[in-house]
Write an enzyme that holds these catalytic residues in place. Structure first.
Site, PDB file in Angstrom:
ATOM      1  N   PHE A   1      84.719  46.264 -83.393  1.00  0.00           N
ATOM      2  CA  PHE A   1      85.098  47.648 -83.675  1.00  0.00           C
ATOM      3  C   PHE A   1      84.406  48.186 -84.916  1.00  0.00           C
ATOM      4  O   PHE A   1      84.165  49.388 -85.018  1.00  0.00           O
ATOM      5  CB  PHE A   1      86.620  47.808 -83.811  1.00  0.00           C
ATOM      6  CG  PHE A   1      87.034  49.245 -83.891  1.00  0.00           C
ATOM      7  CD1 PHE A   1      87.044  50.037 -82.753  1.00  0.00           C
ATOM      8  CD2 PHE A   1      87.369  49.819 -85.108  1.00  0.00           C
ATOM      9  CE1 PHE A   1      87.386  51.386 -82.820  1.00  0.00           C
ATOM     10  CE2 PHE A   1      87.713  51.162 -85.191  1.00  0.00           C
ATOM     11  CZ  PHE A   1      87.723  51.949 -84.048  1.00  0.00           C
TER      12      PHE A   1
ATOM     13  N   HIS B   1      86.905  42.467 -77.756  1.00  0.00           N
ATOM     14  CA  HIS B   1      86.408  42.662 -79.120  1.00  0.00           C
ATOM     15  C   HIS B   1      87.536  42.494 -80.123  1.00  0.00           C
ATOM     16  O   HIS B   1      88.714  42.615 -79.799  1.00  0.00           O
ATOM     17  CB  HIS B   1      85.734  44.028 -79.281  1.00  0.00           C
ATOM     18  CG  HIS B   1      86.688  45.172 -79.412  1.00  0.00           C
ATOM     19  ND1 HIS B   1      87.217  45.560 -80.634  1.00  0.00           N
ATOM     20  CD2 HIS B   1      87.215  46.012 -78.495  1.00  0.00           C
ATOM     21  CE1 HIS B   1      88.022  46.597 -80.444  1.00  0.00           C
ATOM     22  NE2 HIS B   1      88.038  46.889 -79.165  1.00  0.00           N
ATOM     23  N   CYS B   2      87.127  42.203 -81.346  1.00  0.00           N
ATOM     24  CA  CYS B   2      88.029  42.216 -82.492  1.00  0.00           C
ATOM     25  C   CYS B   2      87.334  43.109 -83.523  1.00  0.00           C
ATOM     26  O   CYS B   2      86.586  44.002 -83.145  1.00  0.00           O
ATOM     27  CB  CYS B   2      88.307  40.802 -83.001  1.00  0.00           C
ATOM     28  SG  CYS B   2      86.835  39.860 -83.475  1.00  0.00           S
ATOM     29  N   ALA B   3      87.543  42.866 -84.797  1.00  0.00           N
ATOM     30  CA  ALA B   3      86.907  43.702 -85.808  1.00  0.00           C
ATOM     31  C   ALA B   3      85.394  43.504 -85.832  1.00  0.00           C
ATOM     32  O   ALA B   3      84.627  44.460 -85.773  1.00  0.00           O
ATOM     33  CB  ALA B   3      87.500  43.420 -87.182  1.00  0.00           C
TER      34      ALA B   3
ATOM     35  N   SER C   1      83.841  40.827 -83.846  1.00  0.00           N
ATOM     36  CA  SER C   1      83.479  40.051 -82.647  1.00  0.00           C
ATOM     37  C   SER C   1      82.711  38.785 -83.007  1.00  0.00           C
ATOM     38  O   SER C   1      81.735  38.420 -82.358  1.00  0.00           O
ATOM     39  CB  SER C   1      82.688  40.903 -81.649  1.00  0.00           C
ATOM     40  OG  SER C   1      83.538  41.835 -81.034  1.00  0.00           O
TER      41      SER C   1
END
Length: 189
Positions: free
Chosen positions: A161, A84-86, A88
């Site tokens: 996130f 994941h990133c901020a 996704s």
């Protein structure tokens, strides 16, 4: 080698991931060790502030050129890997795709990556029960997970996130280092 694309990457919801994590920690909510069967890889860069999923591995996207082979070796025994990133939308899915391709390159054709639809949460929950010694559970009848093929499920955390912190930011069993004041206005990047 199967052709994987960002469009074919399966998504895992924050609710499904929380169920998996809580099933691992059900006997000890403050477990100091990460779950043995799942890894969460956070590829946020400068926006890796304001909290993170408990026991996640921080591998900033700008370091992935040299980190991906290391991650493949480090996570080879995990049954499930979630990126994941901020949000996704770009970095998380891109990292998952790079990971899958590098895993197939390094581990060869015997390295299976499960790309089927569905979350597989039931299988992971069953495995967590087995690890905790509850093998006599009636659900054990439907176990169908292959151990020998080193199959690994790779997911992208749906909504990243940002979506995670909306539901679980203030839950210390699931989120570490959460700073509510950073998120009160929503995602800022």
């Amino acid at each position: 080698m199967a052709m994987h694309t960002v469009a074919t990457l399966p998504r895992l919801s924050s609710t499904e991931l929380s169920q998996i994590l809580l099933s691992h920690t059900s006997s000890n909510l403050d477990a100091p060790t990460p779950p043995s069967k799942i890894a969460i890889v956070d590829v946020r860069d400068d926006d890796h502030i304001g909290g993170h999923i408990r026991h996640s591995i921080h591998a900033p996207s700008h370091t992935l050129d040299h980190k991906i082979p290391e991650l493949v070796r480090k996570l080879k025994d995990k049954e499930t890997v979630v990126f994941h990133c901020a949000l996704s939308q770009q970095r998380g899915p891109s990292a998952a795709l790079r990971y899958i391709r590098e895993r197939e390159r390094l581990l060869g054709p015997g390295a299976k990556t499960k790309m089927a639809s569905g979350s597989g949460v039931g299988e992971v929950l069953l495995k967590n029960k087995e690890v905790e010694g509850n093998k006599d559970d009636k659900d054990a009848e439907w176990e169908d997970v292959e151990e020998e093929g080193k199959e690994q499920k790779v997911y992208v955390l749906d909504r990243g996130f940002v979506g995670w912190q909306e539901r679980y930011g203030e839950d210390p069993r699931l989120t570490e280092g959460y700073r509510k004041e950073i998120w009160k206005e929503g995602y800022w990047m």
